[in-house]
Design a protein around this motif. Structure first.
Motif, PDB file in Angstrom:
ATOM      1  N   UNK A  84       0.818  -1.160   0.011  1.00 18.30           N
ATOM      2  CA  UNK A  84       0.062   0.045   0.267  1.00 18.30           C
ATOM      3  C   UNK A  84       0.953   1.418   0.024  1.00 18.30           C
ATOM      4  N   UNK A  85       1.892   1.466   0.776  1.00 16.60           N
ATOM      5  CA  UNK A  85       3.019   2.370   0.785  1.00 16.60           C
ATOM      6  C   UNK A  85       3.320   2.631  -0.501  1.00 16.60           C
ATOM      7  N   UNK A  86       3.856   1.645  -1.370  1.00 18.20           N
ATOM      8  CA  UNK A  86       4.172   1.941  -2.795  1.00 18.20           C
ATOM      9  C   UNK A  86       3.180   2.454  -3.646  1.00 18.20           C
ATOM     10  N   UNK A  87       2.010   1.950  -3.497  1.00 23.49           N
ATOM     11  CA  UNK A  87       1.061   2.509  -4.428  1.00 23.49           C
ATOM     12  C   UNK A  87       0.650   4.062  -4.101  1.00 23.49           C
ATOM     13  N   UNK A  88       0.613   4.501  -2.714  1.00 21.63           N
ATOM     14  CA  UNK A  88       0.442   5.720  -2.261  1.00 21.63           C
ATOM     15  C   UNK A  88       1.483   6.637  -2.672  1.00 21.63           C
ATOM     16  N   UNK A  89       2.815   6.090  -2.590  1.00 23.36           N
ATOM     17  CA  UNK A  89       3.834   6.980  -3.186  1.00 23.36           C
ATOM     18  C   UNK A  89       3.565   7.318  -4.846  1.00 23.36           C
ATOM     19  N   UNK A  90       3.333   6.031  -5.378  1.00 20.13           N
ATOM     20  CA  UNK A  90       2.919   6.294  -6.928  1.00 20.13           C
ATOM     21  C   UNK A  90       2.052   7.437  -7.090  1.00 20.13           C
ATOM     22  N   UNK A  91       0.691   7.376  -6.513  1.00 21.91           N
ATOM     23  CA  UNK A  91      -0.263   8.216  -6.805  1.00 21.91           C
ATOM     24  C   UNK A  91       0.121   9.558  -6.296  1.00 21.91           C
ATOM     25  N   UNK A  92       0.662   9.886  -5.168  1.00 26.97           N
ATOM     26  CA  UNK A  92       1.225  11.289  -4.969  1.00 26.97           C
ATOM     27  C   UNK A  92       2.138  11.576  -5.890  1.00 26.97           C
ATOM     28  N   UNK A  93       3.048  10.844  -6.483  1.00 27.59           N
ATOM     29  CA  UNK A  93       4.059  11.319  -7.412  1.00 27.59           C
ATOM     30  C   UNK A  93       3.352  11.701  -8.753  1.00 27.59           C
ATOM     31  N   UNK A  94       2.320  10.974  -9.061  1.00 23.34           N
ATOM     32  CA  UNK A  94       1.592  11.418 -10.290  1.00 23.34           C
ATOM     33  C   UNK A  94       0.662  12.735 -10.045  1.00 23.34           C
ATOM     34  N   UNK A  95       0.199  12.787  -8.837  1.00 21.62           N
ATOM     35  CA  UNK A  95      -0.575  13.985  -8.729  1.00 21.62           C
ATOM     36  C   UNK A  95       0.319  15.249  -8.589  1.00 21.62           C
ATOM     37  N   UNK A  96       1.618  15.169  -8.079  1.00 23.12           N
ATOM     38  CA  UNK A  96       2.535  16.331  -8.085  1.00 23.12           C
ATOM     39  C   UNK A  96       3.035  16.502  -9.528  1.00 23.12           C
ATOM     40  N   UNK A  97       3.212  15.479 -10.474  1.00 24.46           N
ATOM     41  CA  UNK A  97       3.566  15.470 -11.749  1.00 24.46           C
ATOM     42  C   UNK A  97       2.429  16.401 -12.574  1.00 24.46           C
TER      43      UNK A  97
END
Length: 74
Positions: A3-16
């Motif tokens: 779940x932590x890896x998924x959250x990091x990816x989602x946050x990265x995409x939102x920031x991008x």
């Protein structure tokens, strides 16, 4: 852990997405090209004014005060 890896990816995409939106807005405001002066970017407007002043500067007219038009006062 997964779940932590998924959250990091989602946050990265939102920031991008946010950064791309900010960059697009800045690009439009600075160097955007439009049909009239109000829709052009600040850099394009300044560049256009400089080109107009240089183009209206008459080389044989020492008394020229207004560079908006290429007229030489008598």
């Amino acid at each position: 852990m997964r779940n932590i890896r998924g959250q990091v990816v989602v946050e990265y995409l939102l920031i991008m997405v946010l950064m791309v939106a900010i960059a697009a807005g800045l690009t439009k405001k600075l160097v955007g090209r439009g049909d009239d002066d109000s829709s052009q970017g600040m850099i394009i407007q300044s560049w256009s004014r400089m080109i107009k002043v240089i183009g209206n500067d008459l080389p044989d007219c020492a008394k020229q005060q207004n560079f908006n038009t290429p007229n030489c006062p008598p």
